[in-house]
Write a protein that holds these residues in place. Sequence first.
Motif, mmCIF file in Angstrom:
data_model
loop_
_atom_site.group_PDB
_atom_site.id
_atom_site.type_symbol
_atom_site.label_atom_id
_atom_site.label_comp_id
_atom_site.label_asym_id
_atom_site.label_seq_id
_atom_site.Cartn_x
_atom_site.Cartn_y
_atom_site.Cartn_z
ATOM 1 N N SER A 1 8.731 1.651 -24.674
ATOM 2 C CA SER A 1 7.978 1.161 -23.572
ATOM 3 C C SER A 1 6.993 2.384 -23.303
ATOM 4 C CB SER A 1 8.720 0.661 -22.396
ATOM 5 O OG SER A 1 9.359 -0.430 -22.604
ATOM 6 N N VAL A 2 5.817 2.217 -23.021
ATOM 7 C CA VAL A 2 4.694 3.051 -22.325
ATOM 8 C C VAL A 2 4.199 2.339 -21.115
ATOM 9 C CG1 VAL A 2 2.585 4.223 -22.781
ATOM 10 C CG2 VAL A 2 4.182 3.811 -24.626
ATOM 11 N N VAL A 3 4.276 3.095 -19.994
ATOM 12 C CA VAL A 3 4.011 2.573 -18.840
ATOM 13 C C VAL A 3 2.823 3.314 -18.214
ATOM 14 C CG1 VAL A 3 4.889 2.104 -16.297
ATOM 15 C CG2 VAL A 3 6.549 2.141 -18.266
ATOM 16 N N GLN B 1 -2.100 4.565 -28.077
ATOM 17 C CA GLN B 1 -1.693 4.290 -29.296
ATOM 18 C C GLN B 1 -0.832 5.280 -29.961
ATOM 19 O OE1 GLN B 1 -5.713 3.714 -30.904
ATOM 20 N NE2 GLN B 1 -5.761 1.469 -30.440
ATOM 21 N N HIS B 2 -0.962 6.609 -29.669
ATOM 22 C CA HIS B 2 -0.119 7.540 -30.151
ATOM 23 C C HIS B 2 1.329 7.460 -29.614
ATOM 24 C CE1 HIS B 2 1.391 11.560 -31.686
ATOM 25 N NE2 HIS B 2 1.571 11.975 -30.580
ATOM 26 N N LEU B 3 1.607 6.976 -28.397
ATOM 27 C CA LEU B 3 3.046 7.291 -28.022
ATOM 28 C C LEU B 3 3.584 5.828 -28.106
ATOM 29 C CD1 LEU B 3 2.302 8.483 -24.183
ATOM 30 C CD2 LEU B 3 3.525 9.903 -26.180
ATOM 31 N N VAL B 4 3.086 4.654 -28.304
ATOM 32 C CA VAL B 4 3.592 3.606 -28.513
ATOM 33 C C VAL B 4 4.203 3.097 -29.842
ATOM 34 C CG1 VAL B 4 1.584 2.091 -29.244
ATOM 35 C CG2 VAL B 4 3.362 1.260 -27.562
ATOM 36 N N GLY B 5 3.754 3.903 -31.003
ATOM 37 C CA GLY B 5 4.479 3.415 -32.055
ATOM 38 C C GLY B 5 3.707 2.131 -32.627
ATOM 39 N N THR B 6 4.506 1.547 -33.762
ATOM 40 C CA THR B 6 3.722 0.294 -34.422
ATOM 41 C C THR B 6 4.241 -1.041 -33.766
ATOM 42 O OG1 THR B 6 5.517 0.345 -35.983
ATOM 43 C CG2 THR B 6 3.844 1.689 -36.451
ATOM 44 N N LEU C 1 -5.107 -3.320 -28.744
ATOM 45 C CA LEU C 1 -4.099 -2.589 -29.400
ATOM 46 C C LEU C 1 -3.863 -3.105 -31.121
ATOM 47 C CD1 LEU C 1 -1.115 -1.646 -26.733
ATOM 48 C CD2 LEU C 1 -3.213 -0.248 -27.393
ATOM 49 N N SER C 2 -4.040 -2.270 -31.850
ATOM 50 C CA SER C 2 -3.709 -2.797 -33.401
ATOM 51 C C SER C 2 -2.436 -3.081 -33.572
ATOM 52 C CB SER C 2 -4.341 -1.982 -34.287
ATOM 53 O OG SER C 2 -3.540 -0.554 -34.322
ATOM 54 N N GLY C 3 -2.098 -3.849 -34.813
ATOM 55 C CA GLY C 3 -0.561 -4.122 -35.369
ATOM 56 C C GLY C 3 0.033 -5.119 -34.447
ATOM 57 N N GLN C 4 1.536 -4.765 -34.162
ATOM 58 C CA GLN C 4 2.133 -5.244 -33.537
ATOM 59 C C GLN C 4 2.308 -4.894 -32.067
ATOM 60 O OE1 GLN C 4 5.925 -6.432 -35.492
ATOM 61 N NE2 GLN C 4 4.957 -6.254 -37.562
ATOM 62 N N MET C 5 1.575 -3.848 -31.751
ATOM 63 C CA MET C 5 1.691 -3.380 -30.286
ATOM 64 C C MET C 5 1.271 -4.355 -29.355
ATOM 65 S SD MET C 5 -0.389 0.275 -31.075
ATOM 66 C CE MET C 5 -0.175 1.134 -32.647
ATOM 67 N N LYS C 6 1.831 -4.427 -28.331
ATOM 68 C CA LYS C 6 1.630 -5.238 -27.070
ATOM 69 C C LYS C 6 1.272 -4.828 -25.808
ATOM 70 C CE LYS C 6 5.874 -6.763 -27.840
ATOM 71 N NZ LYS C 6 6.012 -6.182 -29.038
#
Length: 583
Positions: free
Chosen positions: A160-162, A262-267, A318-323
């Motif tokens: 989680s990124v808040v 995007q750097h913190l959230v991962g894939t 956000l790209s990929g499976q990021m939400k």
Amino acid sequence: MPLLRTPRFFSSPSNPSSPVVPPISLIRGGCYDENLPDLPDLPLCPGCGVHMQDSDPDLPGFFAKPSPKSSAYHASVRRTSLPVDEPQISNFLKSGQFDEEADKERPENGRDSKPLVCARCHSLRHYGRVKNNKAENLLPDFDFDRMVGPKIVSSGGSRSVVLMVVDAADFDGSFPRRIAKLLSASIEENSSAWKEGKPGNVPRVLIVVTKIDLLPGCLSPTGLEYWVRQRAHEGGAGKITGVHLVSSLRGWGVKDLLDHVQHLVGTRGSVWAVGAQNAGKSTLINAMGKCVGGKINLLTEAPVPGTTIGIVRVEGILSGQMKLFDTPGIIHPYQISTRLNAEEQTLLHLKKEMRPRTYRIKAGHSVHIAGLMRLDVEETTTDTIYLTVWASPLLPLHMGKIEGAAGMIERHFGRQLQPPIGEDRVAHLGQWLRKEFRVRGNSWEVSSVDIAAPGLGWFAVGLKGEAVLGAWTYEGVDLVLRNSLIPSRAKIFEVAGFTVSEIVSVADSAIGKSKQKKRSKRDGLSVEDSSDRSKPLRVLPRMFSFGRCSERGKGRNEGFISDEGEQALKILPFGFAQKSDVS
């Protein structure tokens, strides 16, 4: 069952029967327990996250079905070339080009690809207000701790990124203290579990300070970031991954924020935008979408508290499976703006860069910010101190002696000092209470400390010595003493009395008319006679010049001579002029 469903259109005639409207407690999309039976099977509004329904216009989430369009509605227009040798056609039209590609890009199904939104979002986007207040009052209270908190601090699941979104011009009013303490406790607990080899989702907290375009350009970004970190730690934020200063309106800092997220959230991580009402969460997400480009569904943004109703998953940023999720704003009852109605809140709304209004005053004097806050200079170790007001320029100010301040509520609150708008509104805001502050400073050149009222603004105090100040506002408003955010002050000082403002001018005009009616009634004149003899003339204080009023009075301080003959003007209280016969 998924947290949010993909919005669908009501314009399809395939299902003539409308779905059953869910209970009011479940109308906020995603703000309920997913294990509950009979969850609402209605589409979500992509603008605010409410479950849409077309059954009752007096219930939240109402949506009016668009009228059906014929197949020829978007039919291509037959283009014919203009004759070049036709003399009646201008060269401008002859040289013009038709956009032949426009019809080819239009969808063949006759319906625009723009997503449909609820009636409330349509009203906010096009008119800036909510038309149906009856449906607005039925919305259930938003409980962040129960509806969103567990999803963010869960020990399992994805990272989680808040994004803790805070308003730069109202930091202490918009900073979410409860969320900060909740996240700090989760970070401490999950970090210990992770070190022991147990599952532990450690949230990454980014403090995003929005609307920095409202702060003066002389403010140092480095100094502002240091100030933000200090205030965030004092507000309960423990470990802060980063601080970003952005302007969603101008696009400042948005790209750097997006790259960091995007750097913190991962894939497969989740990003949550949280904060108080009107902190700028939806506007920030829309700015991130514009920064990425491509096709996204814009969230509804308006200077109205509680624009976002449910949890909205935003696609395309956000790209990929990021939400990425937008959440409803949290109500802070200690903000004075939460007690004001819509008309009064517009006077507090900032649209341009803040400008200072500075007083140089002695002990025994006080300064009012509208009818919402007052600061008394009770004792000082120096002759004078500097008080700088940082608030909306629409708010009138008043400086006078402390002994006359007590009568200001009865005489001027709701009139010259607005908000509150109207004398009857004063009692609705609560009891007028005092809070004492003992301050000290070591320089005349800059402000040392601030006394802030959440949701309103603040007094910046500059002095070389010590002072005892009494701050007055309504009961429940949390006055805050802090290090000065903006050390600078105005070069030209304000004077005693009311500041020049439209609110004061209109109020004075009404008082002048009332006094004239009483005087005419006492003298036995009819209303028609008195209105012809005496018409209030709005004259702004400190801007009336005798020598420029007419040719006859040019260069001499002999008053204004009207063009109506043997009549002159005499100055009345509150900056008015009254006609009177010259004997």
